[in-house]
Design an enzyme around this catalytic site. Structure first.
Site, short mmCIF file in Angstrom:
data_model
loop_
_atom_site.label_atom_id
_atom_site.label_comp_id
_atom_site.label_asym_id
_atom_site.label_seq_id
_atom_site.Cartn_x
_atom_site.Cartn_y
_atom_site.Cartn_z
N ASP A 39 62.32 29.11 34.93
CA ASP A 39 61.09 29.89 35.10
C ASP A 39 59.99 29.08 35.78
OD1 ASP A 39 62.34 32.00 33.89
OD2 ASP A 39 61.47 31.63 31.90
N SER A 84 90.91 53.49 47.19
CA SER A 84 91.13 53.41 45.74
C SER A 84 92.50 52.81 45.47
CB SER A 84 91.03 54.80 45.11
OG SER A 84 91.99 55.66 45.68
N LEU A 85 92.77 52.49 44.22
CA LEU A 85 94.05 51.90 43.84
C LEU A 85 94.94 52.93 43.16
CD1 LEU A 85 92.89 48.48 42.34
CD2 LEU A 85 93.72 48.94 44.64
N LYS A 118 89.93 45.11 35.25
CA LYS A 118 89.38 46.22 36.03
C LYS A 118 88.08 46.65 35.36
CE LYS A 118 90.55 50.66 38.13
NZ LYS A 118 89.30 51.34 37.77
N GLU A 176 82.15 45.18 41.83
CA GLU A 176 81.72 46.18 40.87
C GLU A 176 80.33 45.84 40.33
OE1 GLU A 176 83.78 49.66 39.02
OE2 GLU A 176 84.23 48.29 40.67
N CYS A 406 72.54 64.67 -3.39
CA CYS A 406 73.76 63.91 -3.09
C CYS A 406 74.97 64.84 -3.13
CB CYS A 406 73.92 62.79 -4.11
SG CYS A 406 75.50 61.92 -3.98
#
Length: 743
Positions: A39, A84-85, A118, A176, A406
């Protein structure tokens, strides 16, 4: 202002150092400096750029956020499609994929695969030119996506400039964007409508038109491949990703090379076992042919590559409907809402029930009977409702209401202010709390029934020999001898321990009742304040807390009103008190609050006579340590006839306690705070009880408020602390002498 050369060099050095630490933190997961030092570096860079704006560059670590909200996302066409797979939902499908690879690559034995989790997030591509991030895009339909550059720049793990200098001029990496589970929990705690899962949170956060909102979301990035590059990077998938990591791009720490089908299976099974312990959601494992030359031989279809497959886990989330909500009572009296669901397969198991945790969660998630909900099951964890699909809510969906009684014993259910958990007040009577109540009753600090442990209590309750604490005193030696691991001698010893426990103290007996949040100190305070169990059983909340003022009026408003009345002693006009107060224009004094004040005081004379504390609502404990919450627990416990009847049966069984040996008015240690340390002539618990009987408040740590430290042999850090603070130190002989002075 033109920056001096030294400032320019300092700025570049700070940027390089910050990028280095980002790489250590986000890519290597091995930070070298604490957050405070990072920082400070960042603040130093920001200060220099603020002083010399000409030095600001788009790839500076300080320039992650700053653009105005976009009207819409622009379209981006991918130079190389983001395909895509193919999925393998079973081991047989994975084996079939491997057989095809072996048949197509007969000379590549054994087959080497790269393997990695994945991640369950949103696929994006990042384009770098000359080492600087110039564009980020979503996958979209594979050919065209959306430009999310401004948003991706806010993700701390995405480098705005690559490290090193051997990277290609054009480099497109793919990966991703996701959110960790802890990140989701932190985000949901501060937003009005929580996300159901990390994937929804990641997708919703990345597609914000205002990048400043995205910057506030805890997003992460993990690279799993690449697209367009200006020259070849290496010969294998594994080594390429390692090179990307060297340039500052995060990759999976679980990336591995495995051989043949057996290696794939072992990796999949290992990750499946560890899945629930990960801090991020995964829905499977991706296996890719590692050698790039072999990939080229296998090629691609129009939809997915032939050289990769995603071995999927069974889904941990599904949609279903809530058919009813019932309430269960736990061992501690917690009343928990449970959703009864239309059965659905989740993670390979049929789920028909799911926890809703507590009423705060029901309200926060706005769960109603009839809703379509997302149900999650992770490993052996009880399935839970994680979110509602509002769009599918039927018109006749019913609100969930906490029961007043209850469902097990019929005692009142209370939910003290500020607590999320509602509880049954039938502690000594409620069958759902039976084992917990008896275990506590018999514990060492309560009735101290030696030999009556948890396992034995379970047997006694399961056999229905003991339904409430008083039943313990009607057990016979012959009965007990029949139990598992209990012979005649053990049974005789327990009967003797039960008989011995009948002679106790009032404070121990109160503690043994198991009233919510009534510990030993509070029990002692109650024993000192009330002259017997009969008077304690008739208490009301007002016996513990004195309330003053008008509910709904805050302290600042009250003080402002009181000051106005002091400064303006003129009489009220003919209008009503409420209208007169409303016309004063005092901040915070709304029409609703003026009505409360007018109803409480009636006329201006009574209002003028009031002190500020008479105006705003406040409360004062009448017994030390007992505030409104504990008062509600105590009053609620004794308000149940079942509990009072159970106490009467305990007294009838022979439980008794002597009158205090020392009257409260002449207790020699009244008002004194003491700490005990070291080895003494008697057990510390016994000495603590003795000192409390003499009026002392015994605490666990030494502070400036401590009056005496009672120190035995081998006293440690508490003795040093007491000396440093000037606390008076006593051994047992000095304590005896001190007490004799007061008698």
């Amino acid at each position: 202002m033109t920056a001096p050369n030294a400032v320019h060099q300092r700025v570049e050095a700070l940027r390089a150092e910050i990028r280095h630490h980002n790489h250590r933190y986000y890519v290597l997961a091995d930070p070298q400096v604490p957050d405070a030092e990072y920082d400070r570096l960042f603040a130093a860079l920001r200060a220099l750029e603020s002083e010399y704006p000409s030095l600001i560059t788009p790839d500076s670590p300080t320039q992650r956020v700053g653009a105005k909200p976009q009207p819409e996302f622009l379209e981006v066409r991918h130079a190389i499609p983001m395909r895509s797979l193919d999925n393998a939902m079973s081991d047989d499908k994975l084996a079939e994929f491997h057989r095809r690879i072996v048949a197509a690559l007969p000379d590549a034995q054994p087959v080497c695969y790269s393997a990695e989790p994945k991640l369950d997030g949103l696929a994006v591509s990042l384009r770098y030119e000359g080492g600087a991030l110039v564009r980020a895009a979503t996958r979209g339909d594979g050919s065209r996506g959306e430009d999310v550059t401004l948003n991706v720049r806010t993700i701390q793990s995405v480098p705005l400039r690559l490290l090193g200098g051997d990277w290609p001029e054009v480099l497109e990496v793919r990966g991703e964007v996701y959110m960790t589970r802890t990140g989701l929990a932190e985000l949901n705690a501060r937003i009005a409508r929580p996300f159901a899962n990390p994937r929804n949170a990641a997708a919703g956060s990345l597609r914000q038109l205002n990048a400043r909102i995205t910057a506030e979301r805890p997003l992460e990035f993990c690279c799993y491949g690449w697209g367009e590059v200006s020259h070849a990077l290496d010969e294998s998938h594994y080594t390429v990703l390692k090179r990307l990591a060297g340039w500052g791009i995060p990759i999976s720490q679980a990336l591995r090379q495995v051989a043949d089908l057996e290696g794939c299976r072992a990796y999949f099974e290992d990750l499946a076992r560890r899945r629930d312990s990960l801090n991020y959601d995964i829905d499977g494992v991706v296996f890719k042919i590692d050698a790039l030359a072999e990939r080229a031989r296998l090629g691609e279809t129009s939809r997915h590559p032939r050289w990769a497959i995603a071995r999927k886990f069974p889904s941990q989330e599904e949609l279903t409907e809530i058919e009813a909500v019932e309430f269960q009572v736990g061992r501690t009296g917690a009343v928990t809402p449970v959703a009864r669901l239309r059965p659905v397969q989740v993670g390979g198991v049929s789920v028909a029930n799911a926890t809703l945790h507590n009423m705060d969660e029901v309200i926060r998630k706005d769960v109603r009977i009839g809703d379509t909900v997302v149900v999650r099951r992770a490993g052996d964890v009880i399935p839970e409702v994680v979110g509602v699909v509002i769009e599918r809510r039927p018109r006749d969906a019913q609100l969930v209401e906490l029961p007043h009684a209850c469902p097990v014993c019929g005692s009142d259910v209370i939910r003290p202010p500020g607590e999320s958990v509602a509880r049954c007040t039938g502690g000594l009577y409620c069958p759902a709390q039976r084992k917990e109540a008896i275990e506590h009753f018999a514990s060492r600090r309560a009735m101290d029934i030696e030999g009556l442990g948890d396992k034995l209590v379970e047997q006694l309750v399961d056999l229905d020999w003991v339904r409430e604490p008083a039943d313990l005193y009607h057990l016979t030696q012959a009965q007990l001898a029949q139990l598992e691991r209990m012979g005649e001698k053990s049974a005789a010893n327990l009967i003797a321990a039960l008989e011995h426990s009948k002679e106790t103290t009032f404070a121990r007996f109160i503690f043994a009742l198991g009233i919510r949040e009534v510990g030993e100190t509070t029990a002692l305070a109650l024993a000192e304040r009330f002259d017997g169990i009969a008077s304690l059983m008739s208490v009301k909340e007002s016996d513990f807390v004195r309330e003053r003022g008008v509910k709904g009026i805050g302290r600042k408003t009250a003080e402002s009103l009181h000051q106005y009345l002091v400064d303006h002693p003129q009489a009220q006009t003919d209008i009503s008190l409420a209208d007169w107060l409303a016309d004063l224009g005092i901040r915070g004094l709304t029409r609703a609050r003026t009505a409360l004040l007018a109803a409480f005081f009636g006329d201006i004379a009574a209002l003028r006579a009031a002190e500020p504390r008479d105006l705003y609502f406040n409360s004062k404990p009448l017994i030390e340590g007992i505030g409104p919450v504990i008062a509600a627990h105590i009053a609620g416990f004794f308000a149940q006839a079942h509990n009072c009847e159970a106490i009467e049966r305990l007294l009838a069984a022979g439980i008794r306690w002597p009158a205090p040996a020392v009257e409260a008015a002449v207790r020699p240690l009244a008002g004194k705070t003491m700490v005990i340390t070291g080895a003494l002539s008697r057990p510390r618990d016994e000495i603590k009880t003795w000192l409390e009987g003499l009026g002392a408040k015994v605490t666990g740590s030494v502070s400036r408020k401590t009056d005496y430290l009672l120190a035995g042999e081998d006293a440690g850090s508490k003795l040093d602390r007491a000396r440093a603070l000037g606390v008076r130190i006593l051994d047992e002989a000095a304590l005896k002498a001190l007490l004799e002075q007061h008698t």
